[in-house]
Design a protein around this motif. Structure first.
Motif, PDB file in Angstrom:
ATOM      1  N   MET A 508     -62.700   4.777  35.540  1.00  0.00           N
ATOM      2  CA  MET A 508     -62.572   4.807  34.086  1.00  0.00           C
ATOM      3  C   MET A 508     -63.833   4.296  33.408  1.00  0.00           C
ATOM      4  O   MET A 508     -64.287   4.842  32.398  1.00  0.00           O
ATOM      5  CB  MET A 508     -61.374   3.953  33.656  1.00  0.00           C
ATOM      6  CG  MET A 508     -60.031   4.557  34.017  1.00  0.00           C
ATOM      7  SD  MET A 508     -59.657   6.024  33.015  1.00  0.00           S
ATOM      8  CE  MET A 508     -59.386   5.255  31.426  1.00  0.00           C
ATOM      9  N   CYS A 511     -66.524   6.849  33.633  1.00  0.00           N
ATOM     10  CA  CYS A 511     -66.092   8.154  33.118  1.00  0.00           C
ATOM     11  C   CYS A 511     -66.218   9.248  34.186  1.00  0.00           C
ATOM     12  O   CYS A 511     -66.774  10.330  33.929  1.00  0.00           O
ATOM     13  CB  CYS A 511     -66.883   8.546  31.872  1.00  0.00           C
ATOM     14  SG  CYS A 511     -66.634   7.433  30.471  1.00  0.00           S
ATOM     15  N   ASN A 525     -68.466  14.050  35.006  1.00  0.00           N
ATOM     16  CA  ASN A 525     -68.523  12.977  34.020  1.00  0.00           C
ATOM     17  C   ASN A 525     -67.707  13.443  32.818  1.00  0.00           C
ATOM     18  O   ASN A 525     -68.189  14.209  31.990  1.00  0.00           O
ATOM     19  CB  ASN A 525     -69.974  12.695  33.628  1.00  0.00           C
ATOM     20  CG  ASN A 525     -70.105  11.525  32.673  1.00  0.00           C
ATOM     21  OD1 ASN A 525     -69.228  11.258  31.852  1.00  0.00           O
ATOM     22  ND2 ASN A 525     -71.219  10.818  32.776  1.00  0.00           N
ATOM     23  N   HIS A 526     -66.442  12.983  32.747  1.00  0.00           N
ATOM     24  CA  HIS A 526     -65.598  13.508  31.671  1.00  0.00           C
ATOM     25  C   HIS A 526     -66.044  13.000  30.300  1.00  0.00           C
ATOM     26  O   HIS A 526     -65.701  13.589  29.274  1.00  0.00           O
ATOM     27  CB  HIS A 526     -64.120  13.170  31.918  1.00  0.00           C
ATOM     28  CG  HIS A 526     -63.804  11.709  32.028  1.00  0.00           C
ATOM     29  ND1 HIS A 526     -63.364  11.129  33.204  1.00  0.00           N
ATOM     30  CD2 HIS A 526     -63.857  10.697  31.132  1.00  0.00           C
ATOM     31  CE1 HIS A 526     -63.159   9.842  33.008  1.00  0.00           C
ATOM     32  NE2 HIS A 526     -63.450   9.556  31.757  1.00  0.00           N
ATOM     33  N   GLY A 527     -66.852  11.919  30.270  1.00  0.00           N
ATOM     34  CA  GLY A 527     -67.406  11.477  28.994  1.00  0.00           C
ATOM     35  C   GLY A 527     -68.407  12.474  28.442  1.00  0.00           C
ATOM     36  O   GLY A 527     -68.401  12.808  27.252  1.00  0.00           O
ATOM     37  N   GLU A 660     -63.562   6.187  26.146  1.00  0.00           N
ATOM     38  CA  GLU A 660     -64.089   5.028  26.856  1.00  0.00           C
ATOM     39  C   GLU A 660     -62.994   3.979  26.938  1.00  0.00           C
ATOM     40  O   GLU A 660     -62.173   3.855  26.023  1.00  0.00           O
ATOM     41  CB  GLU A 660     -65.309   4.451  26.124  1.00  0.00           C
ATOM     42  CG  GLU A 660     -66.503   5.368  26.118  1.00  0.00           C
ATOM     43  CD  GLU A 660     -67.660   4.807  25.327  1.00  0.00           C
ATOM     44  OE1 GLU A 660     -68.806   5.147  25.649  1.00  0.00           O
ATOM     45  OE2 GLU A 660     -67.410   4.029  24.386  1.00  0.00           O
ATOM     46  N   LEU A 691     -56.496  11.810  28.829  1.00  0.00           N
ATOM     47  CA  LEU A 691     -57.487  12.535  29.609  1.00  0.00           C
ATOM     48  C   LEU A 691     -56.848  13.694  30.367  1.00  0.00           C
ATOM     49  O   LEU A 691     -57.359  14.821  30.353  1.00  0.00           O
ATOM     50  CB  LEU A 691     -58.183  11.583  30.587  1.00  0.00           C
ATOM     51  CG  LEU A 691     -59.098  10.521  29.977  1.00  0.00           C
ATOM     52  CD1 LEU A 691     -59.640   9.610  31.065  1.00  0.00           C
ATOM     53  CD2 LEU A 691     -60.242  11.159  29.221  1.00  0.00           C
TER      54      LEU A 691
END
Length: 730
Positions: A508, A511, A525-527, A660, A691
């Motif tokens: 988490m 990310c 990188n889901h961010g 975040e 998410l």
């Protein structure tokens, strides 16, 4: 016939070259290309004590190369000999070379530039009442127009110096034709500015193309090296940086040097084992001069041989401070290389220090590799006929398994059906387990409904994505931005994300998540994906956003004050915090009708924030980031250009929406109360739900993936056929 013997050539007379020819040959040794000219000019500006350096470029620096600084300036009486060869304020005798502390010292840079370009200088010292402008050619003053005096003329200007180089290499066509295209030359210029900006974080650097409203490089003054690396090379490198200091005092075996000639210090920033790149990035400064050293580079690269996977490279920055008496800076015409005493011993000690730090960081490494995506859709590999037992295994098929062709939608008939080996089968049933299902605590928390609050994630229906229609907009700027999204689309990556299966969240804080597409497993990188998604969703809904109502509405000034109080760069500026807050608040209040109409960001008459835009249903941004978002709307949004304004505003909005964790796991102390820990755990569960059930389905449906995401944010980490090859050898 007998061969006639050739007569020996007659000796040719030796002639003295003309002064102009000599100077142009010498200029070619110093000025190779626009970036080398800029390097010399930047060093002059730094020697002048500048705290702000602005670079303007046209046509890769060949048409225009201008550098403006706020340094001490040049005295008017020195302007007549400014561009003559071997005129300098840095040394007066040869012995001065042994105690150099400045960049330039030979007086060749401006002279060389004047021989191969049209050079003009505007300069002003603090003691003078006006600036002076002078034009140069072939090292001498020339009149601005025919018939005028060549003497410097009074001019408007600020304290400091502005040097303008036009039509570089206009009189040396061979050198001009040897240069690359303007885009590549501009990239070299950006590289030079970037490196000097990192080594001089107290100096504000700006670099832009002539006519462009926004700079390509801009750095604030008063930052530090790590912040500069983060801003110029990105968060990907900055988060994996390691910092060490070492010096001659750390070497117990070395005899003490009474006069200090052998003393030295070194500061290094380098990436750990989690960062890998295809090309080494190496910045080397010796006594603050940007230089190259293949020996030092190879020595530091060899440290990573047992740490990084083969074919990958690190980022390294090294600043070495040596006694000037031990350094020979005069071994290369452009001072690109230097020699110094005890070079081998110093390199060995620095390498040892870096290696010890890397080993102490972690005993484990994260190996990544990237394939297929950069080259488009990979062709389907034909099945090779194996011999012996391998052939028999290829013919076997397991009963009860779903056999799905890799990317094929055709219906198989008995005549065309081929047996598919195990490594080419795709198992993608929606009943398959995710990572979270393997951890009972997380699974139970996500599945447990929250009583009395239908808005909580657990009470919603997972997997439902509401249709987000594109708003009608007739603004040419918005149409242009929407078209640009399609121009940078990477078809293969977009297809992977559109047809992926969510596997689970890996980390988490960093990310990181896992997704599957056909027979490959990807770490994403889901961010970064979310930031691009929310920017595109903002463009898609421009002028027609839903709203998130804030009840009670918080005061705009209070929110911005919170952000300004914790912003590090604000502490080092000359402006007071109250002045900065007033400026940002006044700017947003003045434009509140526009931002309400276009972006649904509503600010009341009395300065309260009543609503913010909603980009995605079932997804709530982290409101702890709201003060930072509002503060950044002041300096980060270009309010003077319509297109740039919309783009930068939506980029800031997307950054605000990036998922975040509310409380990083490493910030929770042992003294945290049970109630606070429970709240943090509940917030993390809600974020995980968003998410999986809101963000990734929206990515699948709406994200047009640009190629830039392939640099670090989408990495293939496993392939089923490749894994079978490994296991077959076991």
């Amino acid at each position: 016939m007998p061969r006639e013997e050739s007569l020996p050539p007659e000796p040719q007379p030796i002639r003295r070259l003309q002064e102009s020819v000599i100077n142009r040959i010498a200029a070619g040794e110093i000025i190779h290309r626009p970036s080398s000219a800029l390097k010399e000019l930047i060093e002059n500006s730094l020697d002048a004590g500048s705290t702000s350096i602005r670079v303007t470029v046209k046509d890769g620096g060949m048409k225009l190369l201008q550098i403006q600084d706020n340094g001490c300036g040049i005295r008017t009486s020195d302007l007549p000999i400014l561009a003559e060869r071997f005129t300098t304020s840095k040394i007066s005798s040869f012995s001065d070379l042994s105690k150099l502390t400045t960049y330039g010292f030979r007086g060749e840079a401006l002279a060389s530039i004047s021989y191969v370009s049209h050079l003009s200088v505007v300069t002003k010292t603090k003691a003078e009442t006006c600036a002076w402008k002078a034009y140069y050619a072939d090292g001498a003053l020339i009149p601005a127009k025919e018939g005028m005096s060549p003497d410097p003329k009074p001019s408007a200007g600020n304290d400091g110096t502005t040097i303008t180089v036009e039509n570089l290499f206009y009189n040396t066509p061979t050198r001009l034709s040897a240069l690359r295209g303007s885009s590549e030359e501009y990239a070299r210029i950006l590289d030079v500015v970037t490196k000097y900006a990192i080594h001089n974080p107290s100096v504000a650097f700006t670099c832009k193309k002539a006519g462009s409203p926004t700079p390509d490089i801009t750095t604030p003054s008063g930052s530090n090296i790590k912040q500069a690396i983060k801003q110029l090379y990105g968060q990907t490198i900055a988060k994996d940086l390691v910092h060490v200091n070492t010096s001659s005092d750390d070497n117990e075996d070395e005899d003490e040097d009474e006069d200090g000639e052998n003393s030295w210090t070194a500061e290094a920033y380098f990436t750990n084992a989690n960062y890998q790149s295809k090309k080494t990035i190496f910045l080397l400064f010796i006594n603050h001069r940007l230089v190259e050293s293949s020996r030092i580079k190879k020595a530091l690269e060899s440290i990573y041989n047992g740490i990084l996977p083969k074919g990958t490279s690190p980022f390294m920055y090294l600043s070495l401070q040596l006694d000037p008496r031990s350094v020979d800076v005069n071994v290369h015409p452009t001072k690109r290389e230097v020699h110094f005493l005890n070079e081998e011993a110093i390199i060995e000690q620095i390498s040892t220090k870096i290696l010890e730090t890397l080993v102490g960081q972690s005993q484990s490494r994260v190996f990544e590799y990237q394939t297929l995506l950069t080259g488009g859709i990979a062709p389907v590999q034909s099945q090779m006929k194996d011999k012996g037992k391998g052939k028999e295994r290829e013919k076997q098929s397991e009963e009860g398994e779903d056999e799905v062709g890799s990317g094929s939608s055709a219906i198989s008939t008995p005549a065309t059906l081929k047996k598919i080996s195990s490594q080419h089968k795709v198992r993608n049933s929606t009943k398959d387990r995710t990572l979270d299902s393997m951890f009972p605590i997380l699974a139970s928390q996500q599945q447990k409904p929250t009583q009395g609050d239908p808005s909580t994630p657990a009470a919603r229906t997972p997997g439902r994505i509401h249709e987000i229609k594109e708003s009608e907009c007739y603004l040419s700027s918005v149409k242009s931005l929407r078209a640009e999204v399609g121009k940078v689309k990477h078809n293969r990556l977009t297809d992977v994300l559109a047809n992926h299966i969510f596997v689970g969240i890996v980390d988490m804080d960093k990310c990181l998540s896992l997704i599957q597409h056909e027979k490959e497993l990807y770490l994403v990188n889901h961010g970064a994906l979310a930031e691009e998604l929310f920017y595109q969703l903002g463009l898609r809904q421009f002028g027609n956003f839903n709203r998130i109502r804030l009840d009670p509405p918080p005061p705009l000034r209070t929110l911005i004050e919170l952000a300004v109080d914790v912003e590090e760069t604000v502490k080092k500026t000359k402006l007071s915090k109250s002045k900065i807050v007033d400026t940002i608040v006044d700017l947003l209040i003045e434009r509140r009708e526009m931002i309400d109409e276009y972006f649904s960001l509503s600010v009341s008459d009395d300065g309260n924030v009543e609503s913010i835009p909603l980009l995605l249903r079932d997804y709530t941004p982290n409101l702890d980031k709201l003060p930072l978002f509002l503060m950044r709307l002041g300096p980060q949004v270009n309010w003077n250009s319509e297109k740039e304004c919309f783009e930068t505003f939506l980029r800031e909005l997307a950054f605000f929406y990036v998922p975040e964790p509310l409380i990083p796991s490493d910030s929770q102390s042992s003294s945290t109360s049970d109630k606070a820990s429970s709240t943090a755990a509940s917030d993390e569960v809600a974020l995980r739900w968003q998410l999986q059930h809101a963000l990734f389905p929206a990515i699948s449906r709406y994200l047009v993936a640009p190629k830039t995401l392939l640099d670090r944010d989408v990495v293939q980490i496993a392939s089923l056929p490749d894994l079978y090859k490994v296991f077959e050898r076991c």
